[in-house]
Design a protein around this motif. Structure first.
Motif, PDB file in Angstrom:
ATOM      1  N   ARG B  10       0.847  -1.198   0.000  1.00 10.74           N
ATOM      2  CA  ARG B  10       0.000   0.000   0.000  1.00 10.74           C
ATOM      3  C   ARG B  10       0.881   1.247   0.000  1.00 10.74           C
ATOM      4  N   ASP B  11       1.937   1.220   0.838  1.00 13.80           N
ATOM      5  CA  ASP B  11       2.864   2.362   0.907  1.00 13.80           C
ATOM      6  C   ASP B  11       3.541   2.571  -0.440  1.00 13.80           C
ATOM      7  N   GLN B  12       3.900   1.441  -1.056  1.00 15.44           N
ATOM      8  CA  GLN B  12       4.589   1.516  -2.340  1.00 15.44           C
ATOM      9  C   GLN B  12       3.696   2.174  -3.408  1.00 15.44           C
ATOM     10  N   VAL B  13       2.425   1.785  -3.425  1.00 15.11           N
ATOM     11  CA  VAL B  13       1.470   2.359  -4.387  1.00 15.11           C
ATOM     12  C   VAL B  13       1.359   3.860  -4.179  1.00 15.11           C
ATOM     13  N   VAL B  14       1.219   4.259  -2.908  1.00 16.70           N
ATOM     14  CA  VAL B  14       1.089   5.690  -2.590  1.00 16.70           C
ATOM     15  C   VAL B  14       2.335   6.433  -3.029  1.00 16.70           C
ATOM     16  N   GLN B  15       3.502   5.832  -2.755  1.00 14.50           N
ATOM     17  CA  GLN B  15       4.775   6.480  -3.119  1.00 14.50           C
ATOM     18  C   GLN B  15       4.890   6.668  -4.623  1.00 14.50           C
ATOM     19  N   ILE B  16       4.537   5.618  -5.372  1.00 13.01           N
ATOM     20  CA  ILE B  16       4.670   5.706  -6.842  1.00 13.01           C
ATOM     21  C   ILE B  16       3.715   6.769  -7.387  1.00 13.01           C
ATOM     22  N   ILE B  17       2.478   6.755  -6.894  1.00 19.47           N
ATOM     23  CA  ILE B  17       1.506   7.741  -7.389  1.00 19.47           C
ATOM     24  C   ILE B  17       1.969   9.157  -7.051  1.00 19.47           C
ATOM     25  N   LYS B  23       6.332  14.547 -10.396  1.00 17.82           N
ATOM     26  CA  LYS B  23       7.145  14.724 -11.608  1.00 17.82           C
ATOM     27  C   LYS B  23       6.350  15.421 -12.709  1.00 17.82           C
ATOM     28  N   VAL B  24       5.102  15.040 -12.851  1.00 17.74           N
ATOM     29  CA  VAL B  24       4.264  15.672 -13.882  1.00 17.74           C
ATOM     30  C   VAL B  24       4.066  17.146 -13.542  1.00 17.74           C
ATOM     31  N   GLY B  25       3.895  17.432 -12.258  1.00 23.59           N
ATOM     32  CA  GLY B  25       3.650  18.804 -11.817  1.00 23.59           C
ATOM     33  C   GLY B  25       4.886  19.671 -11.917  1.00 23.59           C
ATOM     34  N   ALA B  26       6.061  19.062 -11.719  1.00 29.36           N
ATOM     35  CA  ALA B  26       7.289  19.852 -11.643  1.00 29.36           C
ATOM     36  C   ALA B  26       7.872  20.208 -13.000  1.00 29.36           C
ATOM     37  N   SER B  27       7.624  19.381 -13.985  1.00 21.88           N
ATOM     38  CA  SER B  27       8.285  19.638 -15.266  1.00 21.88           C
ATOM     39  C   SER B  27       7.395  19.281 -16.436  1.00 21.88           C
ATOM     40  N   GLU B  28       7.484  20.109 -17.450  1.00 20.68           N
ATOM     41  CA  GLU B  28       6.715  19.801 -18.649  1.00 20.68           C
ATOM     42  C   GLU B  28       7.503  18.844 -19.550  1.00 20.68           C
ATOM     43  N   THR B  29       8.803  18.749 -19.267  1.00 19.09           N
ATOM     44  CA  THR B  29       9.649  17.905 -20.121  1.00 19.09           C
ATOM     45  C   THR B  29       9.960  16.595 -19.411  1.00 19.09           C
ATOM     46  N   ILE B  30       8.982  16.021 -18.802  1.00 22.18           N
ATOM     47  CA  ILE B  30       9.174  14.787 -18.054  1.00 22.18           C
ATOM     48  C   ILE B  30       9.497  13.625 -19.005  1.00 22.18           C
ATOM     49  N   SER B  31      10.406  12.770 -18.545  1.00 19.68           N
ATOM     50  CA  SER B  31      10.815  11.639 -19.372  1.00 19.68           C
ATOM     51  C   SER B  31       9.691  10.621 -19.485  1.00 19.68           C
ATOM     52  N   ARG B  32       9.354  10.244 -20.719  1.00 14.35           N
ATOM     53  CA  ARG B  32       8.288   9.250 -20.933  1.00 14.35           C
ATOM     54  C   ARG B  32       8.704   7.902 -20.369  1.00 14.35           C
ATOM     55  N   ASP B  33      10.032   7.605 -20.471  1.00 13.15           N
ATOM     56  CA  ASP B  33      10.535   6.323 -19.958  1.00 13.15           C
ATOM     57  C   ASP B  33      10.335   6.197 -18.457  1.00 13.15           C
ATOM     58  N   LEU B  34      10.653   7.308 -17.781  1.00 13.88           N
ATOM     59  CA  LEU B  34      10.532   7.307 -16.322  1.00 13.88           C
ATOM     60  C   LEU B  34       9.077   7.089 -15.911  1.00 13.88           C
ATOM     61  N   LEU B  35       8.216   7.828 -16.593  1.00 16.06           N
ATOM     62  CA  LEU B  35       6.777   7.722 -16.302  1.00 16.06           C
ATOM     63  C   LEU B  35       6.296   6.303 -16.588  1.00 16.06           C
ATOM     64  N   TYR B  36       6.750   5.739 -17.687  1.00 12.61           N
ATOM     65  CA  TYR B  36       6.356   4.388 -18.075  1.00 12.61           C
ATOM     66  C   TYR B  36       6.789   3.379 -17.014  1.00 12.61           C
ATOM     67  N   ARG B  37       8.060   3.522 -16.539  1.00 12.63           N
ATOM     68  CA  ARG B  37       8.580   2.570 -15.540  1.00 12.63           C
ATOM     69  C   ARG B  37       7.749   2.614 -14.251  1.00 12.63           C
ATOM     70  N   GLU B  38       7.417   3.818 -13.832  1.00 14.99           N
ATOM     71  CA  GLU B  38       6.678   3.952 -12.583  1.00 14.99           C
ATOM     72  C   GLU B  38       5.257   3.395 -12.727  1.00 14.99           C
ATOM     73  N   LEU B  39       4.649   3.676 -13.868  1.00  9.57           N
ATOM     74  CA  LEU B  39       3.290   3.145 -14.087  1.00  9.57           C
ATOM     75  C   LEU B  39       3.324   1.625 -14.233  1.00  9.57           C
ATOM     76  N   ARG B  40       4.415   1.104 -14.823  1.00  2.00           N
ATOM     77  CA  ARG B  40       4.533  -0.353 -14.969  1.00  2.00           C
ATOM     78  C   ARG B  40       4.653  -1.012 -13.586  1.00  2.00           C
ATOM     79  N   ASP B  41       5.433  -0.371 -12.682  1.00  2.08           N
ATOM     80  CA  ASP B  41       5.554  -0.896 -11.311  1.00  2.08           C
ATOM     81  C   ASP B  41       4.191  -0.918 -10.626  1.00  2.08           C
TER      82      ASP B  41
END
Lengths: 130, 197
Positions: B10-17, B23-41
């Motif tokens: 549960r903690d892990q899910v909260v952390q990833i979200i 990351k989405v809020g902080a930068s408009e140039t967010i890496s798609r790979d990074l986002l993909y990895r986190e969503l895959r987890d």
């Protein structure tokens, strides 16, 4: 004044077992004119057709509960408006007793009960039944 | 142990979200790979959770355990009602038979039958208590149902059917009293036994 044990008594309960128990206990107390109803709605219909000297009702029934029956009776303008009403129920929370009292119940018996309790409560409502 | 593991997930899910949102809020140039990895987890954790729920056979609770429990309880109410009716029939018969008696004899019979009638009120009380239990079981059934439809009911039902073969040894014969109509009659048993002779 002596209690007329020939009066009509209406007992209301959705459990056939309970109806038989109360009817037999009343018989042993000398009340032989006992009618039965299995919910508040049917009891109301009986009250409209015949004059009763006492109503003994369960609380938890469908489609009309004992409390709804009591409220309907007390709110009516019919002759049965002031009929003595005893609630016999397994509902033993304070708020239940308070709600029944506020609705106009004359006495309240918690299940399981014995013949002595029934006799005492009927006496307190109608007068000494001996 | 399972509790600790679930809390960790549960903690892990909260952390990833939280991480993705930050990351989405902080930068408009967010890496798609990074986002993909986190969503895959995140996807993996959800799939693990679904698999674990499937292993606990929730469909079996809905389709087997709860209906069986409510049927058994209904049978208890019916059987005690019938027995109580018989006891009261006998009491009334005793009273009628004793109607001609007088004095102490009549009083002792009346007192005894009155006590039996009083005791019979157990059936009303137990009936009401059992009705409450049945209602609770139905509430649990409804919650399991909504959980199943949320997680894919068909999948779990199929898994349950293939997994729930039950015990294969003598303990499979221990089913307790049968519901009315479910077992065979004494006459059928006698007939069956006679076939062995």
């Amino acid at each position: 004044m002596a209690v007329d044990k020939n009066m009509n008594v209406l007992i209301v309960d959705d459990y056939q077992t309970m109806l038989r128990i109360i009817k037999n206990l009343l018989k042993q107390l000398g009340f032989n004119n006992v009618d039965e109803a299995t919910n508040g709605q049917l009891a109301l219909e009986s009250l409209k057709k015949k004059k009763y000297g006492l109503v003994i009702s369960d609380w938890n029934m469908e489609p009309m509960t004992g409390l709804e029956l009591l409220k309907t009776v007390r709110a009516s303008n019919d002759e049965f408006k002031a009929v003595p009403f005893i609630m016999i129920t397994a509902e033993s929370k304070t708020e239940n007793v308070v709600a029944a009292k506020q609705a106009g119940v004359n006495n309240y018996i918690v299940k399981p009960f014995n013949a002595e309790t029934l006799k005492t409560k009927i006496s307190s409502v109608l007068g000494d039944i001996g | 142990m399972a509790e600790t593991s679930n809390a960790y997930k549960r903690d892990q899910v909260v952390q990833i979200i939280s991480s993705v949102i930050n990351k989405v809020g902080a930068s408009e140039t967010i890496s798609r790979d990074l986002l993909y990895r986190e969503l895959r987890d995140l996807h993996q954790i959800i799939e693990d959770a679904r698999r674990e729920i499937g292993l606990s056979r929730p469909g079996e609770i809905k389709h087997k355990h709860i209906p069986s429990a409510t049927d058994e309880l209904d049978a208890v109410v019916a059987a005690t009602a019938e027995a109580t009716g018989t006891i009261m029939d006998c009491c009334e018969a005793i009273e009628n038979a004793a109607a001609g008696l007088e004095g102490e004899q009549a009083k002792s019979i009346t007192d005894a039958t009155m006590k039996i009638f009083e005791a019979c009120s157990f059936q009303d009380i137990t009936g009401q208590r059992i009705t409450k239990v049945v209602k609770t079981l139905k509430d649990i059934d409804a919650k399991v149902d909504s959980l199943l439809s949320l997680l894919g009911a068909d999948k779990f039902s199929a898994e349950d059917e293939s997994a729930s073969t039950g015990p294969q040894d003598d303990s499979a014969l221990l089913n307790g009293p049968q519901l009315p109509g479910a077992g065979i009659s004494q006459a059928d048993i006698d007939k069956l036994l006679a076939e062995f002779d």
